[in-house]
Design an enzyme around this catalytic site. Structure first.
Site, PDB file in Angstrom:
ATOM      1  CE  LYS A  69       3.792 -43.396 -76.966  1.00 32.02           C
ATOM      2  NZ  LYS A  69       4.469 -42.446 -77.872  1.00 32.02           N
ATOM      3  CB  SER A 144       7.268 -44.567 -79.571  1.00 32.57           C
ATOM      4  OG  SER A 144       6.609 -43.347 -79.281  1.00 32.57           O
ATOM      5  CB  SER A 168       5.946 -41.312 -81.503  1.00 33.89           C
ATOM      6  OG  SER A 168       7.288 -41.676 -81.372  1.00 33.89           O
TER       7      SER A 168
END
Lengths: 475, 495
Positions: A69, A144, A168
């Site tokens: 990420k 997210s 997330s």
């Protein structure tokens, strides 16, 4: 080369050919991607793979590719956090988890798309545009860590790291039909992970199956003296891969099946619970009366911490900068243009919640609620081993459907954010489909009892095939 | 006598003390010895606040804070924690400062100073730990600056902020308090007060028991005294002309010696304090006993012991204990068996006087030599050996050199930057005390050559004798003992 491989299959493939070939295979798939899952693809991946081939690395993940990420620092790769404000910033150091991955021989494929500074549940707030859900390219992958979940679902990586502040990792895992774990707070070092809300977030692994999650946890978990909230507790996660849930006591918190839940989601979760029952586990309903305040408490705490964490992005030292006639003007212009709408909204709300006159009313009250929510979990988990609930009340929604309505979007975290307030571990696994969209089952455990959580998830995989389904849109 | 405080002056101080003797910064491994480093060379991702970095607390900083708390006779918190103070400023790389808020590590201490009416107690409200920001360097003067450079070498240095009660009644008391505080901190060996930015003071002052005004960031003790004198005068003038004092923050312009308004209370910033989530609350109650064991003898105790043990005057004891390095230097001299009273005179009166005259400050003591630095250039440039004083004291005690020669020896040692020994100087300059027959010969010559003065003396002008003594000293280049010269003169004049 098969597109969707487990870690074991990747390693077999490396045995048969080479790490270099496996990595270039993945890079080919990424090149043809329809989902915008990566912000940066590493130019060094091939080089790294060759080195592993040459040196015969024997780490747990030797030659195995992984997507990271874009809020987890990888030395030499941009770390945008999905924001314009970090334009041009390249971290000069590795996050603790990245160091661990490199030692284990993992090859970093690239950095994945995300909601700007992890603020969102759809990956739509990214400066780099939304990521598409591999199951339906018109839908969001969740967020997210939407990029990390989507690239796994699309076969663009066998493993990924995300971060979970209020869901997330689990939300995109549920929306993309993959497995995502949020470990107990303190189990994985946050060093090098750009903070959104420090007291809530953990790095979490994403993969196609539970076994791979356990392998990844064996690599990334563990004490790090550079993170003062890190806990010194050794665990062997792969030991959890046991096909047995006999005697496990499962609690069903009815508060997680509230208003607005999709009937197919409810049905799929109950089906799963009954499957566990069939395997010798027992279940009972439990009550967690303070859960209804969790969402409000979560957002106040997260936004308050975020308003402080994001103050450092002022254009002075690194990243995007828009000059003004003096320093104050420069900072204003930089932040006005560097941050997106959702980030600015959360900074403003967080600043407000911490300001004199409102601090007690909002921030302190939210902390008190957090304590109550924690007590709800303590009480429930005192008599049962695991809690089970839907990860998301609904399947993936359409891109653009909710982005103009932040409150509705916030509500989608209702089942995931209480877990972060309590700091307990939770996994999301695939437990069904509705109209071709995956449904996520959330399994929540006691603090530091990831092994029980993983065992339950692993056992479920042995009698179901949801985790083997692949999205045809990207096939 | 009780000091009435006729103008109702209340002064409270906030002192930022930099723990510059700790090896590393507060939350990272960067060296704290940054004063001679190239700009921004002593930094790392943590003290630059790069995204993703986390603080790791330096345990030594906590121990130092506990030490300070114990030395100031304060209460040490059982549990303490850090908060974030949020504000934007270019020297603040994270956009917040990690500091302490409602759980300071130290509260309720005190410092006793020599006040306007004898011993005066200054209450210490609290002392807490926090990190130092970087430093702005203006290109040219602040007003005309074309740009600002930022040096983050200082960023993340450990600070202790000490806050006093408004118990100080005059600018002089403020200065004495600061001198005393600095001395105590140097005794604790956590702090070198000579280093630039080691002690920065904010002063709160009000007159006629009225509204207080804050003066920010004054860098010297002398500066604090001057700023307060100016500010008290300003406030009295405002009131005399029928004005009102408004609560505000002012800046002290050291060059012009005036205070200038920065912002009023209405413009005060809201720092939005909240607990630093990256640092866990700490229970420090268990640390206290072991830290207490490391506490050295403090200035007041040493002062009392010096009077008792060395039979020296209160004034000498005060001067000698005013710096830990000087006290240690003095005790090393005494340990060699020389007369402690004479050693005290030559150290406290002569050596200290010379240092003051030469703008030298004591900077360190290594057990053999005491080092001095130039207060202007802040570079070590002189020293004085224990062995030199041990050589000199007996020479004087046994009457082998005059007191004037002894002063000359000390000056010459400093002139030679601590290189020459007393024996060598005495030999080179011929400072051995003149023998009595030489003195009597010179006395006879002086009487013969100064008939006018002799007549005056015999006519009753006692002062003329001093003139004649001076002539004898001049002729012997100071090697004569003034007392002996006087005796011989009296004898000669009677004859």
């Amino acid at each position: 080369m098969a597109k969707w491989m487990s870690v074991a299959q990747v390693k077999e493939q490396i045995e048969e050919s080479s790490a270099e070939e496996v990595i270039s295979g993945y890079l080919e798939v990424i090149k043809k991607s329809k989902i915008n899952g990566y912000i940066t693809v590493s130019e060094k991946a091939i080089e790294q793979a060759k080195k592993i081939d040459d040196e015969g690395q024997d780490g747990l993940l030797a030659g195995v590719p992984i997507a990271i990420k874009d809020n987890i620092s990888v030395k030499g790769l941009p770390n945008s956090c999905g924001s314009r404000i970090l334009e041009g910033y390249i971290p000069p150091f590795n996050a603790h988890v990245v160091e661990k991955l490199l030692v284990a021989g993992a090859v970093i494929l690239g950095k994945t798309n995300m909601d700007e500074f992890a603020m969102g549940s759809s990956t739509e707030t990214s400066y780099f545009g939304p990521t598409a859900n591999p199951w339906d390219l018109e839908r969001v992958p969740g967020g997210s860590s939407g990029g990390s979940a989507a690239v796994i679902a699309a076969g663009e990586a066998p493993l990924a790291l995300g971060s979970d502040t209020g869901g997330s990792v689990r939300c995109p895992a549920a929306f993309c039909g993959v497995v995502g774990l949020k470990p107990t707070y303190g189990v994985v070092s946050r060093y090098g992970v750009v903070a959104y809300a420090n007291s809530l977030e953990q790095v979490g692994p994403l993969a196609n199956n539970v076994a791979d999650i356990a392998i990844l946890m064996d690599v990334i978990a563990g004490y790090d003296r550079r993170d003062s909230t890190s806990i010194d507790r050794k665990m062997a996660y792969q030991k959890a891969l046991v096909n047995d849930v006999k005697g496990l006591k499962i609690g069903i918190p009815k508060e997680f099946f509230g208003e607005g839940i999709h009937p197919d989601v409810e049905k799929a979760v109950w089906n799963s619970i009954h499957k566990y029952e069939g395997l010798g586990a027992t279940w009972e309903e439990v009550s967690m009366p303070n859960i209804k305040y969790a969402l409000a408490s979560y957002y106040i705490i997260a936004m308050s911490e975020a308003s402080s964490n994001l103050a450092r992005f002022d254009g002075t030292r690194y990243g995007f900068r828009n000059n003004g006639e003096n320093w104050n003007a420069m900072v204003s212009k930089t932040r006005a243009e560097g941050f997106g709408t959702e980030v600015k909204r959360r900074i403003l709300l967080g600043t407000y919640a911490l300001s004199a006159g409102y601090h007690d009313k909002y921030y302190l009250k939210a902390l008190k609620v957090r304590t109550l929510v924690k007590q709800d979990f303590d009480r429930a988990l005192a008599k049962i081993d695991l809690l089970m609930a839907p990860t998301m009340p609904n399947p993936a929604f359409k891109i653009g459907e909710k982005i103009e309505d932040p409150l509705t979007l916030y509500l989608s975290d209702v089942n995931t954010c209480p877990i972060n307030l309590a700091g307990v571990p939770s996994i999301s696994i695939s437990c069904g489909f509705t109209d071709g969209l995956p449904i996520g089952l959330q399994i929540i455990g006691r603090p530091f009892e990831e092994l029980t959580v993983l065992r339950a998830a692993y056992t479920f995989e042995q009698i179901t095939d949801y985790h083997t389904k692949r999205p045809l849109e990207v096939a | 006598m009780v000091y009435e405080n006729p103008e109702g002056i209340k002064i409270g101080l906030e002192i930022h003390v930099q723990l510059n003797k700790l090896k590393t910064k507060m939350f990272c491994g960067c060296s704290s010895d940054y004063h001679n480093a190239a700009p921004n060379a002593q930094t790392c991702p943590i003290c630059l606040g790069l995204p993703g970095t986390l603080p790791v607390l330096n345990k030594k900083a906590v121990e130092a804070a506990i030490k300070v708390g114990l030395a100031l006779e304060g209460e040490i918190a059982e549990e303490t924690q850090f908060h974030r103070k949020n504000y934007f400023y270019p020297d603040l790389p994270k956009g917040f400062q990690v500091t302490q808020y409602d759980f300071p590590i130290v509260s309720k201490g005190k410092v006793v100073i020599e006040g306007e009416d004898g011993e005066h107690v200054i209450g210490i409200t609290r002392a807490h730990m926090e990190e130092d920001p970087g430093k702005l360097v203006h290109l040219g003067s602040i007003e005309k600056s074309k740009g600002v450079l930022i040096n983050y070498n200082r960023s993340g240095m450990s600070l202790i902020e000490i806050v006093t009660e408004p118990d100080i009644r005059t600018p002089k008391e403020a200065r004495r308090f600061l001198d005393k505080l600095r001395n105590i901190l140097e005794y604790l060996d956590i702090f070198d007060g000579n280093l630039e930015g080691a002690m920065r003071v904010d002063a709160n002052v009000s007159v006629y028991w009225g509204t207080r005004v804050e003066i920010k960031n004054i860098s010297s003790h002398k500066g604090v005294e001057r700023a307060l004198l100016y500010e008290i005068m300003r406030q009295k003038n405002v009131i005399r002309h029928g004005g009102k004092i408004i609560q505000e923050t002012r800046h002290y312009d050291e060059g012009r010696g005036v205070t200038i308004s920065l912002r009023t209370k209405e413009e005060a910033e809201d720092y939005r304090y909240f607990r630093e989530p990256d640092l866990m609350p700490m229970r420090v109650v268990g640390w206290i006993p072991s830290v207490r064991e490391t506490l050295p003898e403090l200035p007041d105790a040493k002062h009392a012991r010096f009077i008792e043990e060395y039979c020296i005057t209160d004034m000498h004891a005060r001067a000698l204990t005013s710096k830990i390095m000087l006290a240690d230097f003095y005790e090393s001299i005494c340990a060699k068996g020389v007369d402690p009273k004479i050693a005290a005179t030559w150290t406290a009166d002569v050596l200290l006087g010379e240092l003051n005259y030469r703008d030298l400050a004591i900077s360190s003591y290594d057990g053999k030599k005491i080092f001095f630095l130039n207060t202007k250039g802040m570079k070590i440039e002189n020293s004085f050996k224990v062995s030199d004083m041990v050589e000199l004291v007996p020479l004087f005690a046994e009457g082998k050199i005059s007191d004037r020669s002894a002063v000359e020896v000390i000056r010459s040692i400093l002139d030679s930057k601590g290189e020459k020994s007393p024996f060598r100087i005495i030999e080179e300059k011929g400072l051995s005390k003149a023998e009595d027959d030489l003195v009597s010969k010179v006395v006879a010559e002086t009487i013969a050559e100064n008939t006018g003065a002799v007549q005056d003396y015999l006519g009753g002008a006692e002062k003329s004798l001093n003139f004649l003594v001076g002539q004898v000293m001049k002729k012997t280049k100071g090697t004569a003992d003034a007392k002996t010269a006087r005796e011989f003169l009296l004898k000669g004049l009677k004859g």
